[in-house]
Design an enzyme around this catalytic site. Structure first.
Site, PDB file in Angstrom:
ATOM      1  CE  LYS A   1      -2.226  -1.146   3.807  1.00  0.00           C
ATOM      2  NZ  LYS A   1      -1.509  -2.404   4.112  1.00  0.00           N
TER       3      LYS A   1
ATOM      4  NE  ARG B   1      -4.839  -1.688   9.929  1.00  0.00           N
ATOM      5  CZ  ARG B   1      -3.784  -1.173   9.281  1.00  0.00           C
ATOM      6  NH1 ARG B   1      -3.831   0.014   8.753  1.00  0.00           N
ATOM      7  NH2 ARG B   1      -2.688  -1.882   9.179  1.00  0.00           N
TER       8      ARG B   1
ATOM      9  NE  ARG C   1       7.638  -2.407   6.334  1.00  0.00           N
ATOM     10  CZ  ARG C   1       6.316  -2.356   6.373  1.00  0.00           C
ATOM     11  NH1 ARG C   1       5.657  -1.698   5.453  1.00  0.00           N
ATOM     12  NH2 ARG C   1       5.652  -2.962   7.331  1.00  0.00           N
TER      13      ARG C   1
ATOM     14  NE  ARG D   1       1.780  -5.176  10.906  1.00  0.00           N
ATOM     15  CZ  ARG D   1       2.870  -4.843  10.222  1.00  0.00           C
ATOM     16  NH1 ARG D   1       4.059  -5.200  10.648  1.00  0.00           N
ATOM     17  NH2 ARG D   1       2.759  -4.142   9.124  1.00  0.00           N
TER      18      ARG D   1
HETATM   19  P1  AP5 Z   1       4.808  -1.579   1.894  1.00  0.00           P
HETATM   20  O1  AP5 Z   1       4.468  -0.793   0.685  1.00  0.00           O
HETATM   21  O2  AP5 Z   1       5.515  -0.875   3.007  1.00  0.00           O
HETATM   22  O3  AP5 Z   1       3.491  -2.344   2.411  1.00  0.00           O
HETATM   23  P2  AP5 Z   1       2.200  -1.814   3.162  1.00  0.00           P
HETATM   24  O4  AP5 Z   1       1.022  -2.493   2.537  1.00  0.00           O
HETATM   25  O5  AP5 Z   1       2.175  -0.320   3.219  1.00  0.00           O
HETATM   26  O6  AP5 Z   1       2.493  -2.476   4.562  1.00  0.00           O
HETATM   27  P3  AP5 Z   1       2.388  -1.933   6.049  1.00  0.00           P
HETATM   28  O7  AP5 Z   1       3.080  -2.993   6.862  1.00  0.00           O
HETATM   29  O8  AP5 Z   1       2.894  -0.529   6.199  1.00  0.00           O
HETATM   30  O9  AP5 Z   1       0.875  -1.956   6.256  1.00  0.00           O
HETATM   31  P4  AP5 Z   1       0.111  -2.101   7.533  1.00  0.00           P
HETATM   32  O10 AP5 Z   1      -1.261  -1.893   7.026  1.00  0.00           O
HETATM   33  O11 AP5 Z   1       0.312  -3.338   8.326  1.00  0.00           O
HETATM   34  O12 AP5 Z   1       0.779  -1.001   8.477  1.00  0.00           O
HETATM   35  P5  AP5 Z   1       0.315   0.438   8.944  1.00  0.00           P
HETATM   36  O13 AP5 Z   1       1.523   1.277   8.976  1.00  0.00           O
HETATM   37  O14 AP5 Z   1      -0.871   0.909   8.168  1.00  0.00           O
HETATM   38  O15 AP5 Z   1       5.673  -2.854   1.428  1.00  0.00           O
HETATM   39  C1  AP5 Z   1       6.171  -3.752   2.388  1.00  0.00           C
HETATM   40  C2  AP5 Z   1       7.565  -4.246   1.911  1.00  0.00           C
HETATM   41  O16 AP5 Z   1       7.415  -4.988   0.690  1.00  0.00           O
HETATM   42  C3  AP5 Z   1       8.562  -3.116   1.589  1.00  0.00           C
HETATM   43  O17 AP5 Z   1       9.840  -3.526   1.966  1.00  0.00           O
HETATM   44  C4  AP5 Z   1       8.470  -2.949   0.057  1.00  0.00           C
HETATM   45  O18 AP5 Z   1       9.699  -2.500  -0.482  1.00  0.00           O
HETATM   46  C5  AP5 Z   1       8.145  -4.371  -0.384  1.00  0.00           C
HETATM   47  N1  AP5 Z   1       7.260  -4.404  -1.550  1.00  0.00           N
HETATM   48  C6  AP5 Z   1       6.174  -3.603  -1.774  1.00  0.00           C
HETATM   49  N2  AP5 Z   1       5.563  -3.961  -2.936  1.00  0.00           N
HETATM   50  C7  AP5 Z   1       6.275  -5.017  -3.426  1.00  0.00           C
HETATM   51  C8  AP5 Z   1       6.132  -5.843  -4.588  1.00  0.00           C
HETATM   52  N3  AP5 Z   1       5.139  -5.648  -5.490  1.00  0.00           N
HETATM   53  N4  AP5 Z   1       7.029  -6.847  -4.775  1.00  0.00           N
HETATM   54  C9  AP5 Z   1       8.027  -7.063  -3.875  1.00  0.00           C
HETATM   55  N5  AP5 Z   1       8.228  -6.308  -2.773  1.00  0.00           N
HETATM   56  C10 AP5 Z   1       7.346  -5.300  -2.539  1.00  0.00           C
HETATM   57  O19 AP5 Z   1      -0.217   0.144  10.421  1.00  0.00           O
HETATM   58  C11 AP5 Z   1       0.646  -0.187  11.483  1.00  0.00           C
HETATM   59  C12 AP5 Z   1      -0.161  -0.345  12.760  1.00  0.00           C
HETATM   60  O20 AP5 Z   1      -0.793   0.909  13.117  1.00  0.00           O
HETATM   61  C13 AP5 Z   1      -1.315  -1.350  12.708  1.00  0.00           C
HETATM   62  O21 AP5 Z   1      -0.890  -2.673  12.958  1.00  0.00           O
HETATM   63  C14 AP5 Z   1      -2.249  -0.805  13.797  1.00  0.00           C
HETATM   64  O22 AP5 Z   1      -1.826  -1.172  15.071  1.00  0.00           O
HETATM   65  C15 AP5 Z   1      -2.107   0.700  13.652  1.00  0.00           C
HETATM   66  N6  AP5 Z   1      -3.100   1.274  12.726  1.00  0.00           N
HETATM   67  C16 AP5 Z   1      -2.840   1.866  11.528  1.00  0.00           C
HETATM   68  N7  AP5 Z   1      -3.992   2.253  10.939  1.00  0.00           N
HETATM   69  C17 AP5 Z   1      -4.991   1.891  11.785  1.00  0.00           C
HETATM   70  C18 AP5 Z   1      -6.411   1.988  11.720  1.00  0.00           C
HETATM   71  N8  AP5 Z   1      -7.034   2.541  10.670  1.00  0.00           N
HETATM   72  N9  AP5 Z   1      -7.133   1.503  12.758  1.00  0.00           N
HETATM   73  C19 AP5 Z   1      -6.526   0.939  13.833  1.00  0.00           C
HETATM   74  N10 AP5 Z   1      -5.184   0.804  13.956  1.00  0.00           N
HETATM   75  C20 AP5 Z   1      -4.429   1.277  12.936  1.00  0.00           C
END
Ligand code: AP5
Length: 217
Positions: free
Chosen positions: A13, A87, A126, A170
């Site tokens: 994402k 979410r 990552r 997660r």
């Molecule tokens: P990346 O693009 O970073 O993936 P992402 O989908 O953004 O993953 P996140 O881990 O950031 O998502 P998340 O939803 O768990 O975390 P968030 O920060 O929102 O890619 C990941 C890796 O893969 C990178 O190294 C990249 O280079 C590689 N990659 C990408 N695309 C690729 C491809 N096509 N091929 C190969 N490699 C690739 O949330 C964190 C925490 O915050 C949650 O657990 C929760 O506790 C809290 N939180 C956040 N939002 C909320 C909400 N709305 N409600 C409640 N709690 C929340």
């Protein structure tokens, strides 16, 4: 244009949001990034969020809805791209209510689809820059110098919630609480699915192709 980007942790994402906002002139609003900024600044909100984030659970809906609708209300007319929010169905209902109060709706929902074993490998490999937020991967997207950010020379770090145990939680949380959102949006508007198991460039190409067609329609 007002877009929601859905997908499991590690679906790509954040990676794709960086491309989309540049191409279409949108504001990128990532709930995870905002929470991490609040934690780094030591705010009350950041402290409240810490234990939920570190265990792989979700921060309570009321905290998130207030935080994100506040940020959305400051977005420019060109629109925004929501990453990681909503979410839960409850968050989506809160978002819809807030948008409706300003006579707005979500235009498109983009859903990145990829298997759990693939995302687990992506997340644990990552690395990110604590200074500029650039995201790398130890195999798929290496910086020019190992462990160092290309943009500012700062040492890359691993997110505390990117360990195998927390990633498993997660993913569990995603399947239980976030996946039902796809059906919520399918019943309420336009959801477009994307195979996110290709390279980042391939995924970007399929998203741009669809969005270009939607913008022209
Ligand atoms: P990346 O693009 O970073 O993936 P992402 O989908 O953004 O993953 P996140 O881990 O950031 O998502 P998340 O939803 O768990 O975390 P968030 O920060 O929102 O890619 C990941 C890796 O893969 C990178 O190294 C990249 O280079 C590689 N990659 C990408 N695309 C690729 C491809 N096509 N091929 C190969 N490699 C690739 O949330 C964190 C925490 O915050 C949650 O657990 C929760 O506790 C809290 N939180 C956040 N939002 C909320 C909400 N709305 N409600 C409640 N709690 C929340």
């Amino acid at each position: 244009m007002r877009i929601v980007l859905l997908g499991a942790p590690g679906a790509g994402k954040g990676t794709q949001c960086k491309n989309i906002v540049v191409q279409y002139g949108l504001l990128h609003l990532s709930s995870g990034d905002i929470l991490r900024q609040e934690r780094a600044a030591g705010t009350e909100l950041g402290e409240k969020a810490q234990s939920y984030m570190d265990s792989g659970g979700l921060v309570p809906d009321e905290i998130i809805i207030e935080m994100m609708t506040g940020a959305i209300n400051k977005a420019p007319d060109a629109g925004f791209l929501l990453d990681g929010f909503p979410r839960t169905v409850n968050q989506a209902v809160g978002l819809d209510k807030s948008l409706a109060a300003n006579e707005m709706t979500i235009d498109f929902v983009l859903n990145l689809q990829v298997d759990d074993d693939v995302v687990a490998k992506r997340i644990t490999g990552r690395r990110s820059c604590p200074e500029c937020g650039a995201v790398y991967h130890i195999k798929n997207l290496r910086p020019k110098a190992e462990g160092i950010c290309d943009n500012d020379g700062v040492e890359l770090v691993q997110r505390p919630d990117d360990t195998p145990d927390v990633v498993a939680n997660r993913l569990k949380t995603y399947h239980q609480q976030t996946e039902p959102l796809v059906d919520y949006y399918r019943n309420n508007g336009a959801v477009y699915d994307f195979d996110a198991d290709g390279t980042p460039d391939e995924v970007r190409g399929s998203i741009f192709e669809k969005l270009d067609a939607l913008v022209k329609a």
